[in-house]
Design an enzyme around this catalytic site. Structure first.
Site, PDB file in Angstrom:
ATOM      1  N   VAL A   1      21.255 -17.839 -53.629  1.00 20.31           N
ATOM      2  CA  VAL A   1      22.496 -17.196 -52.976  1.00 20.31           C
ATOM      3  C   VAL A   1      23.685 -18.178 -53.554  1.00 20.31           C
ATOM      4  CG1 VAL A   1      23.654 -17.236 -50.526  1.00 20.31           C
ATOM      5  CG2 VAL A   1      20.540 -16.868 -50.456  1.00 20.31           C
TER       6      VAL A   1
ATOM      7  N   GLU B   1      24.910 -13.342 -45.900  1.00 20.00           N
ATOM      8  CA  GLU B   1      24.775 -13.421 -47.141  1.00 20.00           C
ATOM      9  C   GLU B   1      23.696 -12.196 -46.852  1.00 20.00           C
ATOM     10  OE1 GLU B   1      21.711 -12.947 -49.553  1.00 20.00           O
ATOM     11  OE2 GLU B   1      20.400 -14.509 -47.624  1.00 20.00           O
TER      12      GLU B   1
ATOM     13  N   LEU C   1      21.304  -9.898 -49.950  1.00 20.49           N
ATOM     14  CA  LEU C   1      21.379  -9.564 -51.272  1.00 20.49           C
ATOM     15  C   LEU C   1      20.212  -9.643 -51.421  1.00 20.49           C
ATOM     16  CD1 LEU C   1      23.368 -12.544 -52.845  1.00 20.49           C
ATOM     17  CD2 LEU C   1      24.278 -10.071 -51.960  1.00 20.49           C
TER      18      LEU C   1
ATOM     19  N   GLU D   1      17.112  -9.675 -54.026  1.00 17.35           N
ATOM     20  CA  GLU D   1      16.529 -10.657 -55.498  1.00 17.35           C
ATOM     21  C   GLU D   1      16.001  -9.097 -56.097  1.00 17.35           C
ATOM     22  OE1 GLU D   1      14.262 -13.936 -55.445  1.00 17.35           O
ATOM     23  OE2 GLU D   1      14.189 -13.693 -53.339  1.00 17.35           O
TER      24      GLU D   1
ATOM     25  N   CYS E   1      13.031 -14.295 -47.617  1.00 18.30           N
ATOM     26  CA  CYS E   1      13.461 -14.182 -46.318  1.00 18.30           C
ATOM     27  C   CYS E   1      13.191 -13.541 -45.179  1.00 18.30           C
ATOM     28  CB  CYS E   1      14.844 -12.834 -46.385  1.00 18.30           C
ATOM     29  SG  CYS E   1      15.696 -14.183 -47.934  1.00 18.30           S
TER      30      CYS E   1
END
Length: 438
Positions: free
Chosen positions: A11, A151, A153, A155, A263
């Site tokens: 991150v 965040e 995001l 991968e 995550c």
């Protein structure tokens, strides 16, 4: 704007490089001197498409630099982002916040002038309150606002996700904090990214709730896949049929071996623990965790059933990372799969385009191969675990000639049963009835 990014993990490094690309002056800080020296040489510690070029161009433009000492970057910063790890705490599943709190104390000592301190790490609800308490305890005169900015995001697509986000969530009710973070993200206004301001605790919960919901979608379609196999339906068509309903949507409805990564497993476990601490039972999320763990272990039995037992047989595994376009092995479905294959007496060979060095740390007892065909040589079964694009157009005739037995177990449904049957393969997939061999 001047930004200090504390942490150069996934991150922190992606966020820091993207902020620099927006035109901000960014310093990334990490205690690992070896990592910082490598970054200064242009060596990127993670695999993320496009990140090496993004870092290099912004270092060259003198908008991005790296250091082990946060004192000067924090003192000069308009915003300081905490982007350190919050792994599952060993033994109880809670998020380990020791790195976040340590960073907060160090930041407090270096603050100078008005600064917004932002938790970008995924943290339980209320963490921002404790970060603020620690900073004010360590530096009572600090002119600081503590905000949350989770965040979102993916991968393998992190740079695009950062630059073209579905939303930007900022948790602060302080007007000065809102202005600073509005200025930080102003370059994204051309992309019409919605900037959502909330209370700090709400922002913290949004991150966990989003990941738990996506994990639930994956687990739901995996259970529907099991039912599809029993009743003779095609789970891919089922997923398309329900995904066309805009109330449901098509994303995260791809049946497979279960979710993994840095995550979803960690954050769903942490959300359950947060709820338990507040006397709330999240039965759906608890069930998602249980079903996913069982599913990952069951994949080895699926391979065994396809081969009529595994003892003394060789299994080729294609794909080890939890998803394509990353070298991340955290909670990857390949780990329980390979462990199960070994426990059943199989010899395992494996290939992954970029993840083998990381995989060797988790699975040291298997053989690693340089390409899919070497991996398949002499194998009694081949298992597709990660849907890398390199595996989508294999030379099936060559593949079959390399294998001792033409058995393919496709856990990502990247091939069509009729094509595999036409090539003479015994083919098993997820949530689809196998075609009879021609």
């Amino acid at each position: 704007m001047r930004i200090a990014m504390i942490g150069t993990g996934y991150v922190g490094l992606v966020s820091g490089a993207c902020f620099a690309d927006f035109g901000h002056q960014v310093t990334c800080v990490d205690k690992d001197a070896g990592k910082i020296e490598a970054l200064r040489r242009g060596e990127i510690p993670i695999f993320e498409p496009g990140l090496d070029a993004l870092v290099a161009s912004n270092v060259k433009a003198r908008r991005l630099d790296f250091t082990t000492d946060l004192t000067a970057p924090v003192a000069e910063a308009d915003a300081v982002f905490i982007a350190v790890g919050t792994p599952s705490r060993r033994g109880d599943g809670h998020a380990d916040l020791s790195y976040v709190y340590s960073a907060a104390r160090e930041i407090a000592a270096a603050l100078s002038g008005f600064t917004v301190v932002v938790t970008k790490s995924t943290v339980p609800v209320g963490t921002g309150d404790e970060v603020e308490r620690l900073i004010r305890e360590a530096n009572p005169s600090a002119d600081v606002v503590v905000a949350s900015n989770p965040e979102f995001l993916r991968e393998g697509a992190a740079i695009r996700d950062f630059k073209f986000p579905d939303r930007i969530v900022v948790g602060t009710e302080d007007e000065r904090g809102r202005k600073v973070l509005g200025d930080v993200y102003r370059p994204l206004s051309l992309n019409q990214a919605p900037l959502m301001f909330t209370a700090r605790r709400t922002a913290e919960l949004i991150k966990y709730a989003a990941n738990a919901f996506l994990a639930t979608k994956i687990t739901f379609i995996n259970e529907i896949a099991d039912l599809s196999e029993k009743v003779g339906a095609d789970v891919q068509q089922v997923a398309r049929g329900i995904g066309l309903d805009n109330r449901i949507g098509s994303k995260f409805l791809h049946a497979g071996p279960g979710f993994g990564g840095s995550c979803f497993p960690k954050d769903t476990r942490a959300l359950v623990k947060i709820a338990q601490d507040h006397d709330v039972q999240l039965r759906i999320v608890e069930a998602v965790l249980g079903v996913n763990d069982i599913r990952k272990r069951a994949m080895a039995r699926k391979v065994s059933n396809a081969t009529g037992g595994l003892r003394g047989k060789t299994v080729a595994v294609l794909g080890l990372t939890f998803k394509p376009d990353t070298d991340d092995m955290r909670e990857a479905p390949s780990i329980p799969l390979v462990t199960g294959l070994l426990d059943m007496g199989a010899k395992v060979r494996a290939h992954d385009p970029v993840g083998m060095e990381q995989a060797k740390k988790e699975l040291p007892e298997i053989e690693y191969c340089t390409d899919p065909y070497e991996c398949a040589r002499g194998a009694d079964a081949l298992v597709i675990v990660t849907e890398w694009v390199q595996f989508r157009a294999l030379d099936l005739e060559r593949l079959k000639s390399e294998m001792a037995q033409p058995v393919v177990v496709d856990l990502r449904n990247i091939y069509r049963p009729e094509d595999m049957a036409a090539q003479g393969f015994t083919y098993e997939s997820v949530g689809r009835a196998p075609e009879p061999k021609v």
